[in-house]
Design an enzyme around this catalytic site. Structure first.
Site, PDB file in Angstrom:
ATOM      1  N   MET A   1       2.721  -1.410   4.100  1.00  0.00           N
ATOM      2  CA  MET A   1       3.144  -0.287   3.478  1.00  0.00           C
ATOM      3  C   MET A   1       4.243  -0.519   2.458  1.00  0.00           C
ATOM      4  O   MET A   1       5.183  -1.015   2.877  1.00  0.00           O
ATOM      5  CB  MET A   1       3.349   0.937   4.440  1.00  0.00           C
ATOM      6  CG  MET A   1       2.096   1.303   5.000  1.00  0.00           C
ATOM      7  SD  MET A   1       0.529   1.673   4.232  1.00  0.00           S
ATOM      8  CE  MET A   1       0.868   3.256   3.507  1.00  0.00           C
ATOM      9  N   CYS A   2       4.105  -0.100   1.197  1.00  0.00           N
ATOM     10  CA  CYS A   2       5.153  -0.366   0.254  1.00  0.00           C
ATOM     11  C   CYS A   2       6.451   0.229   0.667  1.00  0.00           C
ATOM     12  O   CYS A   2       7.480  -0.355   0.528  1.00  0.00           O
ATOM     13  CB  CYS A   2       4.677   0.295  -1.163  1.00  0.00           C
ATOM     14  SG  CYS A   2       6.120   0.472  -2.241  1.00  0.00           S
ATOM     15  N   PHE A   3       6.437   1.395   1.136  1.00  0.00           N
ATOM     16  CA  PHE A   3       7.738   2.080   1.745  1.00  0.00           C
ATOM     17  C   PHE A   3       8.314   1.387   3.064  1.00  0.00           C
ATOM     18  O   PHE A   3       9.279   1.789   3.267  1.00  0.00           O
ATOM     19  CB  PHE A   3       7.367   3.670   1.824  1.00  0.00           C
ATOM     20  CG  PHE A   3       7.359   4.238   0.564  1.00  0.00           C
ATOM     21  CD1 PHE A   3       8.582   4.481  -0.106  1.00  0.00           C
ATOM     22  CD2 PHE A   3       6.251   4.282  -0.273  1.00  0.00           C
ATOM     23  CE1 PHE A   3       8.632   5.343  -1.175  1.00  0.00           C
ATOM     24  CE2 PHE A   3       6.204   4.801  -1.521  1.00  0.00           C
ATOM     25  CZ  PHE A   3       7.528   5.212  -2.228  1.00  0.00           C
TER      26      PHE A   3
ATOM     27  N   ALA B   1       0.887  -1.169  -0.049  1.00  0.00           N
ATOM     28  CA  ALA B   1      -0.150   0.072  -0.002  1.00  0.00           C
ATOM     29  C   ALA B   1       0.950   1.314   0.071  1.00  0.00           C
ATOM     30  O   ALA B   1       2.075   1.255   0.585  1.00  0.00           O
ATOM     31  CB  ALA B   1      -0.738  -0.005   1.268  1.00  0.00           C
TER      32      ALA B   1
END
Lengths: 236, 131
Positions: A133-135, A70
């Site tokens: 989360m992607c990051f 995300a």
């Protein structure tokens, strides 16, 4: 290559237009530079809704058609690059296509004094378990600086065409803490101008400002609403 | 070398007769593109329900790696008779053996005229162009 810039666009429009460009076999290669209003959390295509515990804190939620984790689309420059597989950038092994795009982003970041490099296989200080989360999840091709992830990308390949999504972080958010950022007074549009120059020089490409065609906009009207629909958001 | 006992689509799916039914999978090239040789890079595979009738070229599933989401297209139309459900939970099978144990679906092909598909030599030629 056509260039479409849309600042502060609605999430349904952003995702609907990217899909319209992917699905339109006659659409010219197109670079989109854009931002979101309201701030929007995008789930990865196969991501479970309940794997992102903070999702409801975002102003809106969509599900992307690209994979990965995300992303909270706030304080960032978002871009999409849509082209046929025959386009020179994609006439190479898939990992190489990431390297080409990320090499140009690295040069753009250098302009602002940021020394970004691929995360390779090193764990990052921004890696977190269980946020979805992607990051907070790094893969080798991601760009990082200060030991943290600051650029994430994902591709969708369908019907002989490629949609490449990318996010470059200008600031963190309540859902994406302790990541690498490029704080700029001029915000995402400052970065966009430099990024465009780097893409243009590296790819020997002239970017021609344009707008979506009428048929593309008609397709956005059909495709856009799905992205915020309960059925699509909770498909997994 | 890709196996010569099957036909290939340019989008990297293969189809092979197995008795009077046909198995469909994806090539080692496609797997390597997605996984970069790393089993852990494969994330998810979505396959169709048994009984679904596919048209030639129709997308029957999707596969995700850390690099890309891609469609799985039917090289030949037909009814889905069986799905290799072990793939969905063990994507490493695809990496280890895309030509045999990594088959994705078994169909009853609507035709055995596969002239629109590539033989092994022609398919390898397309791979050379993409290298």
């Amino acid at each position: 290559m056509r260039l479409i810039t849309t600042w502060g666009a609605a999430p349904e429009f952003n995702m609907g237009l990217d899909e319209a460009l992917l699905l339109s076999p006659d659409a010219p290669p197109t670079l989109r530079l854009y931002s979101w209003s309201p701030d929007t959390l995008s789930l990865g295509y196969f991501q479970r809704f309940d794997s992102v515990p903070g999702a409801e804190q975002a102003g809106a939620i969509v599900r992307r058609i690209t994979g990965g984790g995300a992303i909270h689309h706030v304080n960032e420059l978002t871009f999409s690059l849509t082209a046929p597989l025959s386009y020179h950038l994609y006439r190479c092994p898939l990992p190489r296509s990431y390297e080409r795009v990320h090499a140009s982003i690295t040069r753009a970041l250098q302009h602002f004094g940021i020394a970004a490099a691929p995360a390779a296989n090193q764990p990052l200080a921004s890696d977190r378990a269980d946020t979805g989360m992607c990051f907070h999840h790094s893969t080798p091709a991601d760009l990082a600086w200060n030991g943290r992830k600051g650029v994430g990308s994902a591709q969708r390949r369908t019907g002989g065409r490629v949609l490449h999504h990318g996010s470059i972080k200008l600031g963190s958010s309540m859902l994406e803490g302790d990541i690498a950022c490029l704080p700029l007074d001029g915000g995402e549009q400052d970065l966009a101008r430099v990024l465009l120059k780097c893409f243009s020089a590296d790819w020997d490409e002239e970017f021609v400002p344009g707008e979506p065609s009428e048929s593309e906009l008609a397709r956005v009207e059909l495709l856009g609403p799905r992205y915020t629909s309960t059925e699509f958001l909770h498909r997994r | 070398m890709v196996p010569e006992d099957r036909k290939y689509a340019a989008s990297h799916e293969w189809i092979k007769m197995d008795g009077d039914t046909a198995l469909i999978g994806i090539s080692a090239f496609a797997v390597t593109e997605l996984s970069n040789g790393n089993e852990g890079d494969m994330v998810y595979c979505d396959l169709p329900e048994v009984g679904r009738v596919l048209a030639t070229g129709e997308t029957f599933g999707e596969i995700e790696s850390v690099k890309a989401v891609g469609d799985l297209n039917a090289p030949v139309g037909g009814e889905v008779l069986e799905v290799n459900t072990s793939i969905e939970d063990h994507l490493e099978i695809l990496c280890d053996d895309p030509w045999k144990a990594g088959w994705l679906i078994r169909i009853k092909p609507e035709t055995t005229d596969w002239g629109h598909l590539l033989d092994a030599e022609a398919y390898e030629g397309t791979l050379a162009e993409q290298a």
